[in-house]
Design an enzyme around this catalytic site. Structure first.
Site, PDB file in Angstrom:
ATOM      1  N   PHE A 141       6.234  -9.206   1.380  1.00 35.48           N
ATOM      2  CA  PHE A 141       5.268  -8.305   0.770  1.00 35.48           C
ATOM      3  C   PHE A 141       5.497  -8.250  -0.734  1.00 35.48           C
ATOM      4  CE2 PHE A 141       2.108  -5.105   2.053  1.00 35.48           C
ATOM      5  CZ  PHE A 141       1.740  -5.626   3.274  1.00 35.48           C
ATOM      6  N   GLN A 254      -2.418   4.309  -7.847  1.00 34.92           N
ATOM      7  CA  GLN A 254      -2.321   2.865  -7.632  1.00 34.92           C
ATOM      8  C   GLN A 254      -3.662   2.239  -7.276  1.00 34.92           C
ATOM      9  OE1 GLN A 254      -0.273   0.994  -4.004  1.00 34.92           O
ATOM     10  NE2 GLN A 254       1.017   0.333  -5.698  1.00 34.92           N
ATOM     11  N   HIS A 256      -5.128  -1.057  -5.634  1.00 39.18           N
ATOM     12  CA  HIS A 256      -4.706  -2.175  -4.793  1.00 39.18           C
ATOM     13  C   HIS A 256      -5.541  -3.391  -5.179  1.00 39.18           C
ATOM     14  CE1 HIS A 256      -3.991  -4.607  -1.256  1.00 39.18           C
ATOM     15  NE2 HIS A 256      -3.100  -3.755  -0.814  1.00 39.18           N
ATOM     16  N   LEU A 266      -9.378  -2.052   2.536  1.00 34.70           N
ATOM     17  CA  LEU A 266      -8.409  -3.107   2.262  1.00 34.70           C
ATOM     18  C   LEU A 266      -8.567  -4.381   3.052  1.00 34.70           C
ATOM     19  CD1 LEU A 266      -4.822  -1.811   1.649  1.00 34.70           C
ATOM     20  CD2 LEU A 266      -6.755  -2.044   0.096  1.00 34.70           C
ATOM     21  N   GLU A 269      -2.411  -6.533   1.976  1.00 29.58           N
ATOM     22  CA  GLU A 269      -1.538  -7.353   1.146  1.00 29.58           C
ATOM     23  C   GLU A 269      -0.852  -8.445   1.978  1.00 29.58           C
ATOM     24  OE1 GLU A 269       0.674  -5.097  -1.710  1.00 29.58           O
ATOM     25  OE2 GLU A 269       2.406  -6.416  -1.557  1.00 29.58           O
ATOM     26  N   ARG A 300       1.607  -4.424  -7.016  1.00 32.26           N
ATOM     27  CA  ARG A 300       0.160  -4.183  -7.032  1.00 32.26           C
ATOM     28  C   ARG A 300      -0.383  -3.829  -8.404  1.00 32.26           C
ATOM     29  NH1 ARG A 300       0.079  -0.737  -1.401  1.00 32.26           N
ATOM     30  NH2 ARG A 300       0.315  -2.550  -0.057  1.00 32.26           N
ATOM     31  N   HIS A 367      -6.181   3.191  -4.423  1.00 37.74           N
ATOM     32  CA  HIS A 367      -5.538   3.069  -3.121  1.00 37.74           C
ATOM     33  C   HIS A 367      -4.533   4.168  -2.822  1.00 37.74           C
ATOM     34  CE1 HIS A 367      -3.944   1.274   0.428  1.00 37.74           C
ATOM     35  NE2 HIS A 367      -2.754   1.017  -0.100  1.00 37.74           N
ATOM     36  N   ARG A 409       3.959   2.148  -6.415  1.00 35.52           N
ATOM     37  CA  ARG A 409       4.572   1.984  -5.093  1.00 35.52           C
ATOM     38  C   ARG A 409       4.514   0.524  -4.647  1.00 35.52           C
ATOM     39  NH1 ARG A 409       2.577   1.472  -0.114  1.00 35.52           N
ATOM     40  NH2 ARG A 409       0.449   2.200  -0.422  1.00 35.52           N
TER      41      ARG A 409
END
Lengths: 598, 260
Positions: A141, A254, A256, A266, A269, A300, A367, A409
């Protein structure tokens, strides 16, 4: 207040996603008999269930095949072989991801609790994807330097949410589904309870408790393009702020990198974790320019900024040039069907594109809310920057700010945070209750006050539609408090928000019935959006630096000398935000601030 | 299709009912201008926020994972958020929307799911694990995980439940969603109560009631197959003791690596 209409519980949890349900279940498991959870939607509809890619934990089940490089295939680690991952590595990745704004004591606790919480999920029946020898499977990730995203295909949040809900039912937690909390009562720094509307009947009631825990989720609905559910309107942060609690680091939102073009929800990821590419109009894998080492698996904030630069400089795709292509074709049919079935289904249903055959148009999407209600590592809510507590008030998950995510994050750390700190809050609440916590009196009649407030909304009959105000707010937040920010835009955004707050006084609620009035709840939600959006913009204007997801074009560098600190927003006597700052907890010997490059 | 076509105005015909004021349900028409990619949920949002705030429905995630917005669209059960409006307005430029059938209506598209959740609870949806809990995860093969797919991917939206003709006649029937959950636990190698679970699903209102009409399969917005799960449960219930023994044998090896 003596009223037969009042409901009383030992513990009231608000929000039934992972954080809230973990807290409720754990408190019950630890001997608290009377635990109730209020949720404005049915618990299984909570937005935790929308998380796709995985939950981080150092399990050392898989490693990259030797000699294949950072993007090569993964294999299970044979018994007896050396581990590739460590707590220190997970901590460092999280700290670097947070741009050094995360509190390192909290990060250490999250990382060290992680394997245990993931194994507990497995023991409770969660269906994880598996390695050949039957261990929990792991994938890569963004921002993580080892494969530590433990996953269940691409519906990890869904299986975790269902599992923890089942356990809460097993432990006799009482759920109030479709009760909307509209007020939090704190007096003299002691929590007294909440006021909630039973959506089905329209009745407004006072619910008293010795402890109140918020796990109400984030605030992405303030933005036009967002991955967030309709329900994610930041009710918890707004209610806490209005009740006198501080909010921390609200300016960090954040974006994304891979929201489905135009829709915003989404494409996980994990699409990139499994090896997907980001491509611009010229067919270039443009991340080469921005993060030559991590490429598409940079964090991100960085990837979203890179996409936005490509778009702003005319290299976006689609008719309006506002998109980027997510190309997964080279992963092959088999891998896409096994690992990314939900994503494929969504791309086909909403973009009419099969990722096996064609690249999927995506765009950055609001996000995750890094900011929120400041807490200790046991979920206790702070009353101020000095570390005083609000007795009986707890929070965990996206509504809270521990802070483990700091300024940005990492993917898969949110399911982890909600689970770890939800569980810790549950334990702390159990101790608090068993240690003789009292039911404190409720001054006045808050339920009646809220009934009158609703009646005033109904009687108002102004000329503004709530939706028009919300849409204008979303435009302001997206254009002026979005991925890139500057002083002029932020000042103008604050101006817009103040005007929108004024316009809100002139609204008209169309549905005035008692039964299942979602027009009323949407109106209250809109008032919450207007409350916390001001704090995002004001916090962002104050913070004259760029750090993580907060990117100021007029202050492009991180400034540790002046800004290595948390923003705390308080509501002052005349209803305007007042700011103070709180030190970040750093282990200077182990993880001192460094330049953040990927 | 032309741009002009996707941006035309269409009629959304909604079944309205508020039991506090209406004697019976009635239909009400709204005009909505489509935009490319618009879903039924987008159209409802447009109506609710700009035309008539009293139009009432449940919704949350917008992308088919939360299970809130199952409703009856042009005569079939599906999720409003996953249904493009352009596909639904081919006849008379109109789409007709109502609540899930067979369930009491609370208001417009909002139905009372009490019986749905009661049946879910009846099958004890939680895992009943072995007494001997290892330090690390139980070992399961990917094949064992794959066998649980349909039950694990279920979002509890109720589209199957309210399309089931048996439910229409008998609310005591467990229903496809609860049986799917029972299937999840019966087949999960970690669950120690297959006998008790097979006993529950074998009772009068369990698997025997399924008439294999397959409505549930047609209705499922996730493409799952509850009928097959019910068939499997029926077969396992017939050889319950043998299955319990096989499972107990499997559970002796839950802490050991899956042999390659």
């Amino acid at each position: 207040m003596q009223n037969s209409d009042v409901i009383t519980h030992d513990v009231i949890v608000v929000g039934a996603g992972l954080a809230g349900t973990w807290a409720a279940m754990t408190a019950a498991e630890n001997g608290v008999k009377d635990v109730a959870v209020l949720s404005k939607i049915h618990p299984l509809r909570s937005h935790s269930g929308a998380a796709q890619g995985g939950i981080a934990a150092v399990l050392n089940n898989v490693r990259p095949v030797a000699g294949t490089g950072p993007r090569g295939p993964l294999e299970q680690i044979p018994p007896g072989d050396d581990p590739v991952d460590s707590f220190d590595l997970h901590m460092f990745d999280t700290i670097k991801g947070s741009d050094w704004l995360g509190d390192q004591d909290a990060i250490e606790i999250m990382v060290k609790d992680a394997p245990d919480v993931v194994i507990q999920y497995e023991h409770m029946g969660c269906v994880f994807s598996r390695t050949k020898d039957g261990r929990i499977n792991q994938r890569r990730f963004g921002g993580h330097s080892a494969p530590r995203a433990n996953f269940s295909a691409d519906r990890t949040g869904h299986v975790l949410l269902h599992t923890i809900h089942e356990q809460a039912l097993f432990h006799n937690v009482h759920f109030y589904a479709e009760w909307y909390v509209m007020d939090l009562i704190i007096e003299e720094n002691i929590v007294r309870g909440v006021v909630a509307i039973n959506v089905l009947t329209g009745d407004i009631k006072m619910l008293r408790a010795k402890a109140v825990m918020f796990g109400t989720g984030g605030y992405g609905q303030a933005y036009k393009v967002t991955s967030n559910a309709y329900a994610n309107t930041g009710d918890g942060v707004a209610l806490a702020y209005n009740a006198g609690a501080p909010l921390m680091d609200m300016e960090f939102v954040q974006f994304h990198p891979t929201g489905l073009y135009r829709h915003g929800f989404l494409m996980t990821e994990a699409c990139r974790g499994e090896g997907g590419y980001l491509i611009n109009k010229l067919g270039e894998r443009f991340m080469e320019k921005y993060a030559p080492d991590k490429m598409e698996l940079a964090p991100r904030d960085l990837v979203s900024r890179s996409e936005q630069i490509e778009i702003n400089e005319g290299r976006g795709v689609m008719e309006d040039g506002q998109g980027i292509f997510l190309d997964m074709r080279h992963l092959g049919r088999e891998k896409i069907l096994e690992r990314l079935p939900e994503v494929r289904d969504l791309a086909i249903a909403f973009a009419h594109v099969d990722p096996i055959e064609e690249p999927v148009p995506i765009q950055p999407t609001a996000h995750y809310s890094m900011g929120g209600i400041p807490t200790t590592v046991d979920g206790e809510v702070l009353a101020n920057a000095n570390g005083d507590l609000i007795t009986g008030f707890y929070a965990a998950g996206e509504v809270s700010c521990v802070s483990v995510h700091g300024a940005n994050r990492l993917g898969t750390n949110s399911l982890l945070e909600a689970s770890v700190f939800g569980r810790r809050a549950g334990r702390a609440i159990a101790e608090f209750i068993k240690g003789g916590a009292k039911l404190h009196p409720v001054p006045g009649d808050p339920a009646e006050k809220n009934r009158k407030m609703v009646q005033q909304l109904f009687d108002n009959d102004g000329s503004e539609l709530v939706e028009d105000i919300v849409q204008d707010l979303k435009m302001t937040m997206t254009n002026k408090v979005g991925i890139f920010r500057d002083e002029e835009g932020l000042k103008s955004a604050l101006d817009d928000i103040h005007k929108l707050q004024e316009r809100f006084k002139n609204i008209r609620v169309m549905d005035k019935s008692k039964r299942f009035n979602t027009n009323l709840s949407m109106t209250l939600e809109a008032s919450h959006l207007l409350t916390f959006s001001e704090l995002i913009a004001a916090g962002a204007l104050n913070r004259q630096e760029s750090r993580g997801a907060h990117s100021r074009t007029d202050f492009p560098k991180r400034d540790d000398e002046n800004w290595l600190k948390h923003t705390m927003a308080h509501k002052d006597e005349d209803g305007r935000p007042k700011f103070s700052y709180k030190d970040v907890t750093l282990y200077w010997d182990r993880f001192p601030p460094q330049e953040r490059k990927y | 299709m032309s741009n002009n076509d996707t941006q035309r105005t269409v009629t959304v015909r909604i079944q309205r009912f508020n039991p506090d004021v209406d004697k019976k349900p009635h239909m009400q028409d709204y005009q909505v201008k489509m935009w490319p990619g618009m879903t039924i949920l987008d159209a409802l949002h447009e109506i609710k926020t700009h035309q008539d705030g009293s139009v009432t429905y449940r919704r949350s995630c917008r992308h088919g994972i939360c299970g809130s917005c199952a409703m009856h669209i042009n005569g079939r059960n599906t999720l409003a958020c996953k249904t493009p409006i352009i596909n639904e307005v081919k006849k008379n430029n109109t789409v007709t929307i109502g609540p899930l059938p067979y369930l009491p209506v609370i208001k417009d598209m909002v139905v009372d799911r009490t019986s749905f959740w009661e049946q879910y609870l009846r099958v004890k949806p939680w895992l009943i694990p072995p007494d001997d809990i290892p330090e690390r995860e139980f070992r399961m093969s990917q094949e064992e995980v794959d066998a649980l797919h349909d039950a694990e991917a279920c979002i509890m939206c109720g589209a199957c439940y309210s399309s089931c003709a048996v439910i229409g006649l008998n609310k005591k029937y467990l229903g496809p969603h609860a049986l799917l959950k029972a299937f999840l636990r019966v087949l999960d190698p970690r669950d120690t109560a297959p006998g008790e679970r097979l006993e529950i699903v074998s009772q009068a209102d369990g698997v025997a009631r399924c008439h294999t009409i397959f409505n549930c399969i047609d209705a499922c917005p996730k493409g799952l197959n509850p009928t097959q799960a019910i068939e499997t449960l029926r077969k396992l219930a017939q050889k319950r003791q043998k299955y319990e023994e096989a499972k107990a044998e499997r559970q002796k090896h839950l802490n050991e690596p899956i042999p390659s």
